[in-house]
Enzyme design. Structure first.
Site, PDB file in Angstrom:
ATOM      1  N   LYS A 235      18.918  55.660  55.978  1.00 48.75           N
ATOM      2  CA  LYS A 235      20.102  56.448  56.360  1.00 48.75           C
ATOM      3  C   LYS A 235      19.927  57.929  56.034  1.00 48.75           C
ATOM      4  CE  LYS A 235      23.706  54.887  54.298  1.00 48.75           C
ATOM      5  NZ  LYS A 235      24.508  55.815  53.517  1.00 48.75           N
TER       6      LYS A 235
ATOM      7  N   SER B 114      86.631  44.325  27.885  1.00 51.03           N
ATOM      8  CA  SER B 114      85.530  44.205  26.920  1.00 51.03           C
ATOM      9  C   SER B 114      85.578  45.307  25.867  1.00 51.03           C
ATOM     10  CB  SER B 114      84.169  44.167  27.627  1.00 51.03           C
ATOM     11  OG  SER B 114      84.074  45.144  28.640  1.00 51.03           O
TER      12      SER B 114
HETATM   13  N1  LIG Z   1       8.060  53.746  57.900  1.00 52.71           N
HETATM   14  C1  LIG Z   1       9.293  54.187  57.935  1.00 52.71           C
HETATM   15  N2  LIG Z   1       9.890  54.443  56.776  1.00 52.71           N
HETATM   16  C2  LIG Z   1      11.144  54.927  56.808  1.00 52.71           C
HETATM   17  C3  LIG Z   1      11.833  55.163  58.022  1.00 52.71           C
HETATM   18  N3  LIG Z   1      13.066  55.642  57.730  1.00 52.71           N
HETATM   19  C4  LIG Z   1      13.149  55.722  56.385  1.00 52.71           C
HETATM   20  N4  LIG Z   1      11.990  55.287  55.814  1.00 52.71           N
HETATM   21  C5  LIG Z   1      11.676  55.193  54.406  1.00 52.71           C
HETATM   22  O1  LIG Z   1      12.519  54.242  53.800  1.00 52.71           O
HETATM   23  C6  LIG Z   1      12.859  54.655  52.469  1.00 52.71           C
HETATM   24  C7  LIG Z   1      14.351  54.749  52.294  1.00 52.71           C
HETATM   25  O2  LIG Z   1      14.867  55.775  53.107  1.00 52.71           O
HETATM   26  P1  LIG Z   1      16.221  56.550  52.789  1.00 52.71           P
HETATM   27  O3  LIG Z   1      16.445  57.448  53.932  1.00 52.71           O
HETATM   28  O4  LIG Z   1      16.203  57.135  51.440  1.00 52.71           O
HETATM   29  O5  LIG Z   1      17.216  55.324  52.839  1.00 52.71           O
HETATM   30  P2  LIG Z   1      18.784  55.234  52.517  1.00 52.71           P
HETATM   31  O6  LIG Z   1      18.874  54.572  51.228  1.00 52.71           O
HETATM   32  O7  LIG Z   1      19.285  54.381  53.638  1.00 52.71           O
HETATM   33  O8  LIG Z   1      19.335  56.608  52.583  1.00 52.71           O
HETATM   34  C8  LIG Z   1      12.176  55.983  52.241  1.00 52.71           C
HETATM   35  O9  LIG Z   1      10.968  55.763  51.579  1.00 52.71           O
HETATM   36  C9  LIG Z   1      11.949  56.480  53.661  1.00 52.71           C
HETATM   37  O10 LIG Z   1      10.868  57.359  53.748  1.00 52.71           O
HETATM   38  C10 LIG Z   1      11.143  54.863  59.246  1.00 52.71           C
HETATM   39  O11 LIG Z   1      11.648  55.000  60.352  1.00 52.71           O
HETATM   40  N5  LIG Z   1       9.871  54.371  59.142  1.00 52.71           N
END
Ligand SMILES: Nc1nc2c(ncn2[C@@H]2O[C@H](COP(=O)(O)OP(=O)(O)O)[C@@H](O)[C@H]2O)c(=O)[nH]1
Lengths: 301, 640
Positions: free
Chosen positions: B37, B541
């Site tokens: 996200k 009362s």
């Molecule tokens: N391979 C890959 N990793 C992703 C993608 N989107 C997010 N990540 C990874 O997933 C992990 C969690 O992402 P983050 O954006 O912090 O997730 P949140 O907790 O939903 O906000 C991080 O290490 C990101 O780099 C994607 O499209 N592909």
């Protein structure tokens, strides 16, 4: 047929709704008017919100006595032109004690002449709701701010005790002694502000536009010598440079940017092409390590 | 803040003109931790170039320091400015992010973390036009997806983007996407979404975020940004019936009376016939006033001031509606409630309910069941805890105009406010009005004092009138009872006439008998309070001790002492029953004021002076007391 409201219309309508809500529910509201561009927009929206009535609250300016002279003149003219009551509050004790940014440093000056003064003014008039022009986009940590922010009788902000805000249903009920800071412009961005000023032809101080002004350079920033209270260092000579300001505050604390943009369009153009965020010109942000949260808990707006 | 448009540098005036015509979209992103996200939002902010260079260099430095993406930029860091707050225990229900493209301005509601998830997501969803549901391509549709979808549907979001993220980790395999898409559609069919758009993404690599990606040549839908820039919103709200909840009555001078508010739905034109609710008075629109000049027509979302052809009485909280399609008016309805406070919701407890511009006391009369956000299972419950969702019946102290939330969010939503702390403790969405007959389901509650009181929507109490013979006790008690009765309260008056002849016919007027008389009346009054009634007692009362005894029989706040203070000369002059004459003549013994004492109350709750005000005015004073002390506005009993 669907009529699509522009984003500025939607923002404006949202701000109007918030202002009307406060006018209807608060006993003694006030609008904090800082003379800057956000205040200009907020005031303009307030004129719309209650038309044909005047806004049912006065304006309050906390004057640190170190504002740009033009701001003061502009402020007085605005209030007069719009026919609104303007309250000016100065921390007279601070003045007597000779508090200035030069003698006390920016943090202490701001605390005494702005933060403390604001609290004293709110107490003096018994205001229970105060509109402020802060926006969520100003800083990463403001992103989560509520529109209605509750303060204790001591003006403290209790982060754990803020209310959920759903839809446009704001809960404005307070406990005795509590007051509310209301931010009707929460969802505006800096760009929205400028576009709206442009679209609606809203007057703003000419300090936002470039002009040759006497400035000195300190720590890589340009400061305007607005009056002769500014102590000059040995050999320091004010130079005339084309500068403008991106935010307005106390002149010794507000950095100028060199610019040739002397029309509103040019300013917006420069801003869109520029590469540094708005808060850079504000000394208070660099001055102390304390986070915005801490300042807010202490009552800095 | 480098925007992409070339117009900025070439023709700023033309650029501004175009920008001023932009529309706005509000959306929410929902996902579980690590679905990507933050990366996605960061990417949208970054790619719309709403990032300053000083922020960008900080971002690059942070990315390298954290090393999460090797030497690459970690977009998640752009939005993750809230770690410090979280550590300080600051509640972040929603963080709002802003970005804009040449076509639209966007407001993103980002709901961090999973504790408080329901409350946070509901907050973000309440103002969103569209929801982006993030799914990790490797994991598919999960329990959380159901939870997110349910909350979106509960809050009335109609358009869903199923953002299947991390496609890079499944080799951009079309089958994976198709399977998730099919799974989700089956499972979401009961949620009432108007449109589900499934987009294969890699937030990390930027696939299908701004541009269609070469990595998914088989995908023929829009990129996420293209979807967000073009999705149609706000049309349903404009197509709905006209509603203007009045927010502020605008009276700049005696010649102008306008009703200010934001058009909740529909459109309105000068000359249109309207109906004001709940009063049901009708008129026509005379003018639509704004600072920028009068309008011929106004649509949903516009903040306006209406003036009407006729002088009808409208105040804040009333709804001005299309004459032929008015909202419903009722004081009882079924609603879904999301509880948002640590102190649980208890049926019967009095709360304040705030709908569009109107705040009314009321209570949850029945908690029918709660709904598990993960399984959607319905279970019986006696209370709603923080983050729980329940289907409830609600009873308000007065009628309101409303629509079902499903038809109109603006006039179908409410918040619930605690009466003591004034905080917002819950929110609700109205389903439909209840007919009185169908709304009493008491099986969940024991039939006790508060249940009986709740059923009558009142707060039981005894108004204990004390004063000399002829002071006016019965006259005033009578008027007060009539007034309460007229307000729909369930009442009874105990006085000499109906007690002395039956229950107490064995008692005379000795001090001992007087004490016993009052004791019995006190016990009967107590039973009646237990039955949920508002009881008036009208007895001389005379002794403090007995009045004290009755006071002590009752629970806190149930005994209200009313001192009917009339000088004895005035009583003797009125002498309605000729008793004073007889007493003077020595024909009756132990007559209060003569040869039997009257101990005046020292701290009566209400003190009326009949020599100074007539009986009606005294009754006014008593009713006012009841109003001010919450005896008349509480809808429901004394459960707290
Ligand atoms: N391979 C890959 N990793 C992703 C993608 N989107 C997010 N990540 C990874 O997933 C992990 C969690 O992402 P983050 O954006 O912090 O997730 P949140 O907790 O939903 O906000 C991080 O290490 C990101 O780099 C994607 O499209 N592909």
């Amino acid at each position: 047929m669907t009529k699509t409201l522009t984003h500025l219309k939607r923002l404006e309508a949202e701000s109007i709704q918030i202002m009307r809500e406060v006018a209807a529910e608060a006993e003694n509201p006030v609008m904090l008017y800082s003379v800057g561009k956000d205040s200009a927009v907020m005031l303009h929206v307030a004129m719309k919100a209650f038309y044909p009535s005047k806004p049912p609250f006065p304006l309050l300016h906390v004057d640190t006595t170190w504002k740009f002279r033009e701001m003061i003149e502009f402020r007085d003219n605005m209030a007069k032109d719009l026919g609104l009551e303007l309250l000016v509050h100065i921390n007279e004790e601070g003045v007597k004690a000779g508090v200035s940014p030069f003698t006390h440093g920016s943090a202490q000056h701001t605390d005494i002449m702005k933060t403390q003064a604001l609290k004293a003014a709110l107490d003096k008039y018994g205001f229970d709701a105060a509109f402020g022009g802060a926006r969520r986009d100003e800083e990463k940590s403001r992103a989560k701010e509520r529109v209605f922010s509750f303060r204790s009788a001591q003006h403290r902000w209790d982060p754990k005790n803020q209310r959920p805000e759903l839809w446009n249903l704001y809960n404005a009920r307070k406990n005795p002694g509590e007051s509310i800071r209301v931010f009707p412009m929460s969802n505006w961005t800096e760009l929205d502000i400028w576009q709206y000023i442009h679209l609606e032809n809203i007057p703003i101080p000419s300090l936002y536009l470039s002009k040759k002004r006497p400035v000195v350079e300190r720590d890589g920033q340009l400061f305007m010598v607005d009056d002769d209270r500014m102590p000059l260092n040995e050999g320091e000579e004010p130079m005339m440079k084309p500068v403008r300001f991106r935010t307005l505050g106390c002149y010794p604390l507000t950095g100028a940017v060199e610019s040739e943009a002397d029309t509103l369009e040019d300013v917006i153009q420069e801003m869109l092409l520029t590469t540094s965020s708005e808060r850079q010109g504000r000394v208070i942000d660099h001055d102390s390590a304390a986070s915005m949260e801490k300042k807010k808990q202490e009552g800095y707006f | 803040m480098a925007h992409q448009s070339d117009l900025i540098a070439e023709d700023i005036t033309a650029y501004l003109k175009a920008q001023e015509e932009k529309s706005m979209l509000r959306f929410i992103t929902c996902g579980s931790v690590d679905d990507g996200k933050s990366t996605l939002i960061g990417r949208l902010l970054y790619d719309s170039k709403l990032i300053f260079e000083d922020q960008l260099s900080a971002l690059e430095a942070d990315s390298k320091k954290m090393g999460t993406q090797g030497q690459e930029i970690d977009f998640a860091l752009l939005v993750d400015g809230l770690a410090a707050e979280r550590e300080q225990g600051i509640t972040i229900d929603v963080a709002y992010r802003f970005f804009s493209t040449d076509k639209r301005k966007f407001i993103v509601a980002d709901t961090p973390g999973h504790e408080q998830y329901t409350r946070n997501m509901a907050t973000g969803a309440s103002t969103a036009d569209v929801a982006i549901l993030l799914i990790d391509a490797r994991r598919g549709v999960l329990t959380q997806t159901r939870r997110h979808s349910f909350i979106c549907s509960l809050l009335g979001i109609k358009r869903i983007v199923l953002a299947v993220n991390k496609m890079d980790l499944v080799d951009y395999n079309q089958d994976v996407l198709n399977e998730i898409d099919a799974d989700y559609r089956t499972f979401a069919k009961d949620f009432g979404f108007a449109e589900i758009t499934t987009i294969p993404l890699s937030a990390l690599k930027g696939d299908n975020i701004i541009e269609k990606s070469d990595a998914t040549p088989w995908y023929d839908g829009p990129s996420l940004m293209h979807y967000l820039e073009t999705v149609q919103v706000g049309d349903a709200r404009q197509a709905a019936d006209f509603r203007l909840p009045v927010q502020w009555v605008n009276r700049p001078n005696l010649d102008f009376r306008g009703f200010s508010g934001t058009v909740a739905s529909g459109t309105i034109k000068v000359g249109d016939p309207i109906k004001a609710l709940p009063s049901a008075q009708e008129s026509r629109v005379k003018s639509i006033v704004t600072y920028d000049g009068d309008l011929e027509e106004a649509v949903a979302g516009e903040a306006i001031t209406l003036t009407l052809e006729d002088e009808i009485d409208i105040s804040r909280g009333d709804v001005i509606a299309a004459k032929d399609h008015p909202p419903e008016v009722a004081d009882q309805f079924e609603a879904k409630i999301i509880w948002m406070h640590d102190d649980a919701m208890l049926p019967g407890r009095p709360y304040l309910f705030k709908t569009a511009n109107k705040t009314i006391p009321g209570s949850v009369t029945d908690l029918k069941h709660k709904i598990n956000v993960n399984t959607l299972a319905k279970t019986a419950a006696k209370k709603l805890e923080l983050n729980e969702i329940g289907v409830c019946n609600i009873g308000l102290d007065s009628r309101i105009a409303f629509d079902a939330y499903g038809d109109n969010k603006e006039t179908g939503a409410f918040i619930i406010i605690d009466r003591l702390t004034n905080t917002t403790v819950g929110v609700g969405m109205i389903d439909f009005a209840l007919r009185r007959a169908s709304n009493i389901h008491w099986q969940a509650l024991d039939v006790d004092k508060s249940a009986r009181a709740d059923q009558k929507h009142q707060r039981p109490a005894v108004l204990w009138f004390t004063g000399l013979s002829g002071s006016g006790k019965s006259t005033i008690a009578n008027i007060v009872e009539k007034r309460l009765f007229a307000r729909g309260r369930h009442t009874y008056t105990l006085d000499g006439d109906n007690v002395r002849h039956g229950l107490n016919q064995d008692l005379g007027f000795t001090d001992a008998d007087r004490v016993e008389n009052i004791r019995r009346v006190g016990e009967v009054a107590k039973l009646m309070v237990d039955a949920g009634l508002m009881v008036m007692t009208s007895f001389i009362s005379p002794f403090r001790a007995e009045r004290r005894m009755v006071h002590d029989l009752m629970a806190e706040g149930e005994f209200i002492e009313v001192f009917v203070d009339t000088p004895i000369e005035v009583c003797a002059e009125r002498d309605p029953k000729g008793l004073y004459k007889k007493a003077k003549a020595g024909e009756i013994k132990n007559f209060t004021g003569f040869d039997s004492p009257y101990e005046e109350p020292e701290r009566a709750a209400i003190h009326v002076k009949t020599a100074e005000a007539d009986a009606e005015a005294c009754a006014d004073q008593i009713i006012e007391y009841l109003e001010q002390h919450g005896y008349l506005n509480a809808n429901g009993g004394n459960r707290d």
